[in-house]
Design a protein around this motif. Structure first.
Motif, PDB file in Angstrom:
ATOM      1  N   UNK B   1      -9.260   6.899  19.556  1.00 54.68           N
ATOM      2  CA  UNK B   1      -8.421   6.647  18.373  1.00 54.68           C
ATOM      3  C   UNK B   1      -9.214   6.926  17.087  1.00 54.68           C
ATOM      4  N   UNK B   2      -8.587   7.630  16.183  1.00 57.13           N
ATOM      5  CA  UNK B   2      -9.292   7.978  14.943  1.00 57.13           C
ATOM      6  C   UNK B   2      -9.455   6.745  14.049  1.00 57.13           C
ATOM      7  N   UNK B   3     -10.576   6.730  13.364  1.00 65.32           N
ATOM      8  CA  UNK B   3     -10.811   5.645  12.401  1.00 65.32           C
ATOM      9  C   UNK B   3      -9.862   5.809  11.210  1.00 65.32           C
ATOM     10  N   UNK B   4      -9.569   4.712  10.571  1.00 70.82           N
ATOM     11  CA  UNK B   4      -8.775   4.791   9.336  1.00 70.82           C
ATOM     12  C   UNK B   4      -9.457   5.718   8.340  1.00 70.82           C
ATOM     13  N   UNK B   5      -8.665   6.533   7.712  1.00 72.05           N
ATOM     14  CA  UNK B   5      -9.236   7.368   6.653  1.00 72.05           C
ATOM     15  C   UNK B   5      -9.448   6.497   5.418  1.00 72.05           C
ATOM     16  N   UNK B   6     -10.625   6.627   4.833  1.00 75.73           N
ATOM     17  CA  UNK B   6     -10.948   5.815   3.656  1.00 75.73           C
ATOM     18  C   UNK B   6     -10.861   6.716   2.428  1.00 75.73           C
ATOM     19  N   UNK B   7     -10.210   6.228   1.397  1.00 73.17           N
ATOM     20  CA  UNK B   7     -10.134   7.019   0.154  1.00 73.17           C
ATOM     21  C   UNK B   7     -10.817   6.283  -0.985  1.00 73.17           C
ATOM     22  N   UNK B   8     -11.625   7.010  -1.711  1.00 75.63           N
ATOM     23  CA  UNK B   8     -12.231   6.429  -2.918  1.00 75.63           C
ATOM     24  C   UNK B   8     -11.405   6.882  -4.107  1.00 75.63           C
ATOM     25  N   UNK B   9     -10.898   5.911  -4.836  1.00 78.55           N
ATOM     26  CA  UNK B   9      -9.996   6.232  -5.947  1.00 78.55           C
ATOM     27  C   UNK B   9     -10.651   5.884  -7.272  1.00 78.55           C
ATOM     28  N   UNK B  10     -10.448   6.769  -8.227  1.00 75.81           N
ATOM     29  CA  UNK B  10     -10.892   6.513  -9.591  1.00 75.81           C
ATOM     30  C   UNK B  10      -9.654   6.639 -10.461  1.00 75.81           C
ATOM     31  N   UNK B  11      -9.160   5.530 -10.976  1.00 76.67           N
ATOM     32  CA  UNK B  11      -7.891   5.559 -11.705  1.00 76.67           C
ATOM     33  C   UNK B  11      -8.078   5.137 -13.153  1.00 76.67           C
ATOM     34  N   UNK B  12      -7.361   5.809 -14.040  1.00 74.83           N
ATOM     35  CA  UNK B  12      -7.403   5.448 -15.469  1.00 74.83           C
ATOM     36  C   UNK B  12      -5.972   5.222 -15.925  1.00 74.83           C
ATOM     37  N   UNK B  13      -5.730   4.135 -16.597  1.00 79.13           N
ATOM     38  CA  UNK B  13      -4.381   3.870 -17.113  1.00 79.13           C
ATOM     39  C   UNK B  13      -4.469   3.151 -18.440  1.00 79.13           C
ATOM     40  N   UNK B  22     -10.001   1.272 -16.363  1.00 82.43           N
ATOM     41  CA  UNK B  22     -10.674   2.259 -15.502  1.00 82.43           C
ATOM     42  C   UNK B  22     -11.000   1.528 -14.205  1.00 82.43           C
ATOM     43  N   UNK B  23     -10.381   1.964 -13.131  1.00 89.78           N
ATOM     44  CA  UNK B  23     -10.512   1.232 -11.873  1.00 89.78           C
ATOM     45  C   UNK B  23     -11.084   2.131 -10.791  1.00 89.78           C
ATOM     46  N   UNK B  24     -12.035   1.597 -10.066  1.00 95.01           N
ATOM     47  CA  UNK B  24     -12.555   2.295  -8.892  1.00 95.01           C
ATOM     48  C   UNK B  24     -12.203   1.438  -7.683  1.00 95.01           C
ATOM     49  N   UNK B  65      -1.170  -6.272  -4.990  1.00 96.33           N
ATOM     50  CA  UNK B  65      -2.168  -6.463  -6.053  1.00 96.33           C
ATOM     51  C   UNK B  65      -1.651  -7.393  -7.147  1.00 96.33           C
ATOM     52  N   UNK B  66      -0.474  -7.072  -7.643  1.00 95.57           N
ATOM     53  CA  UNK B  66       0.061  -7.822  -8.782  1.00 95.57           C
ATOM     54  C   UNK B  66       0.256  -9.300  -8.427  1.00 95.57           C
ATOM     55  N   UNK B  67       0.878  -9.562  -7.263  1.00100.03           N
ATOM     56  CA  UNK B  67       1.102 -10.956  -6.836  1.00100.03           C
ATOM     57  C   UNK B  67      -0.212 -11.703  -6.662  1.00100.03           C
ATOM     58  N   UNK B  68      -1.167 -11.048  -6.035  1.00100.05           N
ATOM     59  CA  UNK B  68      -2.449 -11.699  -5.761  1.00100.05           C
ATOM     60  C   UNK B  68      -3.173 -12.026  -7.079  1.00100.05           C
ATOM     61  N   UNK B  69      -3.186 -11.062  -8.005  1.00100.79           N
ATOM     62  CA  UNK B  69      -3.875 -11.307  -9.285  1.00100.79           C
ATOM     63  C   UNK B  69      -3.178 -12.402 -10.083  1.00100.79           C
ATOM     64  N   UNK B  90      -0.279  -0.542 -10.744  1.00103.13           N
ATOM     65  CA  UNK B  90       0.245   0.805 -11.025  1.00103.13           C
ATOM     66  C   UNK B  90      -0.882   1.830 -11.124  1.00103.13           C
ATOM     67  N   UNK B  91      -2.003   1.417 -11.722  1.00105.31           N
ATOM     68  CA  UNK B  91      -3.131   2.346 -11.846  1.00105.31           C
ATOM     69  C   UNK B  91      -3.600   2.794 -10.473  1.00105.31           C
ATOM     70  N   UNK B  92      -3.713   1.856  -9.547  1.00108.13           N
ATOM     71  CA  UNK B  92      -4.150   2.199  -8.185  1.00108.13           C
ATOM     72  C   UNK B  92      -3.112   3.097  -7.505  1.00108.13           C
ATOM     73  N   UNK B  93      -1.859   2.766  -7.678  1.00108.36           N
ATOM     74  CA  UNK B  93      -0.800   3.580  -7.054  1.00108.36           C
ATOM     75  C   UNK B  93      -0.822   5.009  -7.589  1.00108.36           C
ATOM     76  N   UNK B  94      -1.028   5.134  -8.912  1.00105.77           N
ATOM     77  CA  UNK B  94      -1.125   6.477  -9.499  1.00105.77           C
ATOM     78  C   UNK B  94      -2.335   7.207  -8.939  1.00105.77           C
ATOM     79  N   UNK B  95      -3.427   6.473  -8.753  1.00106.61           N
ATOM     80  CA  UNK B  95      -4.645   7.067  -8.209  1.00106.61           C
ATOM     81  C   UNK B  95      -4.481   7.539  -6.788  1.00106.61           C
ATOM     82  N   UNK B  96      -3.564   6.917  -6.061  1.00108.58           N
ATOM     83  CA  UNK B  96      -3.339   7.283  -4.653  1.00108.58           C
ATOM     84  C   UNK B  96      -2.442   8.511  -4.510  1.00108.58           C
ATOM     85  N   UNK B  97      -1.731   8.853  -5.572  1.00106.19           N
ATOM     86  CA  UNK B  97      -0.781   9.975  -5.481  1.00106.19           C
ATOM     87  C   UNK B  97      -1.500  11.290  -5.252  1.00106.19           C
TER      88      UNK B  97
END
Lengths: 254, 97
Positions: B1-13, B22-24, B65-69, B90-97
């Motif tokens: 089974x393949x490992x989860x793909x990990x993405x490093x995101x750098x988002x600015x909003x 600026x979120x990493x 994210x929003x609920x937890x914060x 939203x910044x993270x979601x935009x970064x994931x696009x």
């Protein structure tokens, strides 16, 4: 304002950024524990430096290598807000350290309350100043002062910059303003959004400090007495500087 | 089974009428946050709460994210000024696009 006697401290411009932050926190401790009356403090800079906000990433906001090459000191504030390029002629800084009274409890409205005497003074010298957004003072819509607050040790600190002059090239050299290299046109656009006192008005730092002091006295119904940072406050500030503000850990916190 | 793909995101909003975020973040293929660093010129009182906010998001879904914060802010009587938990999500979601 419940406390009717305040101290005014004019700090030496030779003090470096981390120690300036440490003095602010030491004064918060003194005011918050009722060892000191509230304080209006002034400070400026002998050499260029960059101040970054508590939550900012140094790498993302500052041209670190350029600062190191040119000997521009970088320090991190204990307050949020943005990065500022500071240079000797460019600005004067103030700090207000007071107790968290009911009137100042709400953070957003307290910015405007504590900025009001500065706004009145700017109006008195002929500038069309008003409070803007969360933490700015503008003149004809252009920013002339940025302010930031923290609350700890049972006290409020609001410190801010009042622009006397503006060096857009220095700012672009030491701060990362945008990802793209700034074109001349973009630099001009930044210059259009900012204004500074000595653009049109000739005034000394002393006149400005005394004028703003008068406005605080008048509006807050207080008497402001000349003072200095006490020996005890200096010891606390020295310790805070060494253990916190002058450390690499603090500088690179984010 | 393949490992989860990990993405490093750098988002600015830029928050509407507010400050610049600026979120990493490191996010798994299943939209689970592994690590997040929230930086910018916003204000948060008390300031040290930022560490709790970031830690609280580890292992949470991006959609939460929003609920937890909001939960962490409410629990600690924190005040976020110049941006909202929604802006961070939203910044993270935009970064994931």
């Amino acid at each position: 304002m419940p406390v009717n006697s305040w101290r005014m401290i004019k700090s030496s411009p030779g003090i470096e950024g981390p120690m300036q932050m440490a003095i602010d926190e030491a004064l918060m401790m003194a005011v918050g524990s009722n060892k000191s009356a509230p304080v209006l403090r002034w400070y400026s800079w002998n050499s260029p430096s960059v101040a970054i906000g508590y939550f900012q990433s140094l790498r993302e906001e500052v041209n670190y290598e350029q600062c190191i090459k040119d000997g521009v000191e970088i320090f991190r504030r204990m307050t949020g807000g943005g990065a500022v390029y500071k240079y000797p002629k460019g600005e004067i800084n103030y700090s207000i350290i007071t107790l968290e009274t009911e009137e100042l409890h709400d953070i957003l409205s307290s910015y405007s309350i504590l900025c009001q005497p500065i706004i009145s003074y700017l109006k008195r010298i002929g500038l069309n100043a008003q409070f803007s957004g969360i933490n700015d003072i503008v003149v004809n819509g252009k920013k002339i002062s940025g302010n930031a607050q923290t609350r700890m040790h049972n006290a409020i600190l609001q410190h801010g910059t009042i622009l006397l002059d503006f060096d857009v090239d220095g700012m672009a050299r030491y701060l990362k303003i945008s990802k793209e290299k700034l074109s001349d046109k973009q630099l001009e656009s930044i210059k259009d959004r900012v204004t500074w006192i000595r653009k049109n008005i000739s005034i000394t730092n002393e006149e400005l400090m005394q004028g703003i002091r008068d406005e605080y006295e008048k509006q807050f119904g207080i008497k402001i007495i000349d003072s200095i940072v006490s020996a005890e406050e200096t010891i606390v500030a020295d310790r805070l500087c060494k253990k916190k503000y002058a450390t690499e850990e603090w500088l690179w916190m984010r | 089974m393949a490992m989860d793909e990990i993405r490093e995101i750098s988002a600015v909003r830029k928050a509407p009428n507010g400050k610049l975020l600026r979120i990493k973040a490191v996010v798994t293929e299943e939209s689970i946050i592994e690590k997040i660093t929230i930086t910018g010129d916003f204000f948060l009182h008390p300031e040290r709460l930022i560490t709790d906010m970031e830690k609280s998001l580890a292992g949470k879904r991006v959609d939460d994210i929003s609920n937890e914060l909001n939960r962490v802010l409410e629990k600690n009587n924190g005040k976020l000024i110049g941006c909202t938990p929604h802006d961070i999500e939203e910044a993270i979601k935009e970064g994931l696009l």
